[in-house]
Design a protein around this motif. Sequence first.
Motif: not given
Length: 396
Positions: A276-284, A348-355, A374-386
């Motif tokens: 999963p791609k997770i980005e965490v930031s602090l805004i105000d 833990k995703y916020l730690r690299p952004k502090v000193k 929290i904003h969630i985006k789920v992308d599903a791909k049907l790769r195989r049909t059995g």
Amino acid sequence: MSGCNGARETDAVAYVLAVGVDAAADNQLNVTYLIAIPRALGSGGESGGGEKVVEKVTVKAPSLVEAQTLLNASVGRAPNLSHVKIWVVGEKLARQGLANLIGPLTRFREFRGSMYLVVARGTAKEFIDMNNPELELLPSRWAEGVLGISSESGYYLSSQLHDFYVRLKEPGGAPCTVLAGINPDTGKDKPSAAPTLPDRAPGYLPGDIAREGGNPAALAGTAIFKGDKMIGMLTNVETRMLAILMGNFPKGFLTLADPRVPEQNIYLLMRLGSAPKIEVSLIDDVPEINIEVLIECELSSISSGTNYEADELRPEIEQQVSKAISLEMKNMLVKTQELEADVVNFGKYLRPKVKNYDEFSAIDWNRLYPQAKIHIKVDAKLRRTGLMYKTMPIRE
């Protein structure tokens, strides 16, 4: 030669395989030990019609060390805890707090960080007493095996002592561990949460799944902690969403409502397409968490007979999967925000952004997490049909 000073013959040692700890009256503990009987194991044990392979002893004491000392006075051998596979904690004690329990477990030389930690609904003694696997000679081997294959479904996540201890001490993220329970084997259904459509699966806690036969002991869901105290539970379905966000979800089956024939079901095998791609930031001073999840699917069955393998119909399946995962993930995260417990460990995703560590500790992530957007985006791909490339309707 000095290394032999503490040596003991094997017939002078009682090897403990599992330990259960419950809260008792007067601020004491009931400690249940599951001890191997090597003589019976060598003869094939109970499965071969021989002697029982384990001995269960419960000792009431003010502390773990005192309980071990009292055990020593009754079993006739020196208890050895270096072979303990699993620690089971009763729900009442978990809600009171585990600070006094975790300390000795991480400090004493006979305990290993790789031991599994489990919270039992009800008491730990009942769980150890009722754990009666037919496929394994030792109950501890069952626990080791079932926790080792937790990734097969994502309905529970194995938690080792070291993992729990690290979460307990770090400033971001909340501790969690697997839930255990006793199934009454009545076949009655007791879901804790209704299905989140289009997913057909209701949410269960251990012991509530409709089942008859088999081992009464069961694992499902997650125990959530705030500090050292248990404050809530996730069902098996919510735990699967946690597994996806933690990147610990190799595969699992999904039962969805058919997009075109809602009264019918579609069955899929799904897995994470990438971490999963997770980005965490602090805004105000308000956290903003952006989540992107890629799910890959394989068709397992189509009850309606609709040809979803066709290129023009595949997007309907992919949208249905995306909708189901998004809704269930959102519900799980709202629940953890209400409990003020970041079990995913977004911090833990916020730690690299502090000193440094001090600056991250000053942020007080656990206080900010309930207000996170929290904003969630789920992308599903049907790769195989059995093993089928086209579904044909059944002829009348």
